[in-house]
Scaffold this motif. Sequence first.
Motif, short mmCIF file in Angstrom:
data_model
loop_
_atom_site.label_atom_id
_atom_site.label_comp_id
_atom_site.label_asym_id
_atom_site.label_seq_id
_atom_site.Cartn_x
_atom_site.Cartn_y
_atom_site.Cartn_z
N ILE A 22 0.83 -1.20 0.00
CA ILE A 22 0.00 0.00 0.00
C ILE A 22 0.87 1.26 0.00
O ILE A 22 0.62 2.20 -0.74
CB ILE A 22 -0.96 0.00 1.21
CG1 ILE A 22 -2.02 -1.08 1.03
CG2 ILE A 22 -1.60 1.37 1.42
CD1 ILE A 22 -2.84 -1.37 2.28
N GLN A 23 1.90 1.26 0.84
CA GLN A 23 2.78 2.42 0.94
C GLN A 23 3.53 2.66 -0.37
O GLN A 23 3.69 3.79 -0.81
CB GLN A 23 3.76 2.25 2.11
CG GLN A 23 4.57 3.47 2.43
CD GLN A 23 3.75 4.62 3.00
OE1 GLN A 23 2.59 4.46 3.37
NE2 GLN A 23 4.36 5.78 3.09
N LYS A 24 3.99 1.58 -1.01
CA LYS A 24 4.68 1.72 -2.29
C LYS A 24 3.74 2.29 -3.35
O LYS A 24 4.14 3.17 -4.12
CB LYS A 24 5.24 0.37 -2.75
CG LYS A 24 6.48 -0.04 -2.01
CD LYS A 24 6.99 -1.39 -2.50
CE LYS A 24 8.27 -1.77 -1.79
NZ LYS A 24 8.78 -3.08 -2.23
N ASP A 25 2.52 1.79 -3.38
CA ASP A 25 1.54 2.32 -4.33
C ASP A 25 1.29 3.80 -4.09
O ASP A 25 1.19 4.59 -5.03
CB ASP A 25 0.21 1.55 -4.24
CG ASP A 25 0.28 0.16 -4.85
OD1 ASP A 25 1.25 -0.13 -5.59
OD2 ASP A 25 -0.63 -0.63 -4.57
N TYR A 26 1.17 4.16 -2.82
CA TYR A 26 0.93 5.56 -2.47
C TYR A 26 2.09 6.44 -2.93
O TYR A 26 1.89 7.51 -3.51
CB TYR A 26 0.72 5.69 -0.96
CG TYR A 26 0.44 7.09 -0.49
CD1 TYR A 26 -0.58 7.85 -1.02
CD2 TYR A 26 1.21 7.66 0.53
CE1 TYR A 26 -0.84 9.14 -0.58
CE2 TYR A 26 0.96 8.95 0.98
CZ TYR A 26 -0.06 9.68 0.42
OH TYR A 26 -0.31 10.95 0.86
N LEU A 27 3.31 5.97 -2.71
CA LEU A 27 4.48 6.75 -3.11
C LEU A 27 4.58 6.89 -4.63
O LEU A 27 5.11 7.88 -5.13
CB LEU A 27 5.77 6.12 -2.55
CG LEU A 27 6.03 6.41 -1.09
CD1 LEU A 27 7.12 5.50 -0.54
CD2 LEU A 27 6.42 7.87 -0.89
N GLU A 28 4.07 5.91 -5.35
CA GLU A 28 4.12 5.95 -6.82
C GLU A 28 2.96 6.75 -7.41
O GLU A 28 2.98 7.06 -8.60
CB GLU A 28 4.12 4.53 -7.38
CG GLU A 28 5.40 3.78 -7.07
CD GLU A 28 5.34 2.31 -7.44
OE1 GLU A 28 4.31 1.85 -7.98
OE2 GLU A 28 6.33 1.62 -7.16
#
Length: 80
Positions: free
Chosen positions: A23-29
């Motif tokens: 989730i955090q990686k998706d948010y950062l992208e």
Amino acid sequence: MPENISNNALILALLSLNGEIAIQKDYLESDEIPEDEVTDEEEVLDDLEQAFMEFVDVYKARAQADKSLPSLDELLAGEA
């Protein structure tokens, strides 16, 4: 980490952290994050990944001693 943590709690922690990392990686992208918050959110990701690796180390040791536990790959692939 206490050795008396149950296998179930350890598995749930690993799966939860793995999901939060995704989730955090998706948010950062995404384009949703304000530019001035990128560094803070990258630090959150680093913390999540560090915690995950600590649980992985515990799980590997536990799985080596308890052959009834699925491999880490199976666990994370949802085959457990």
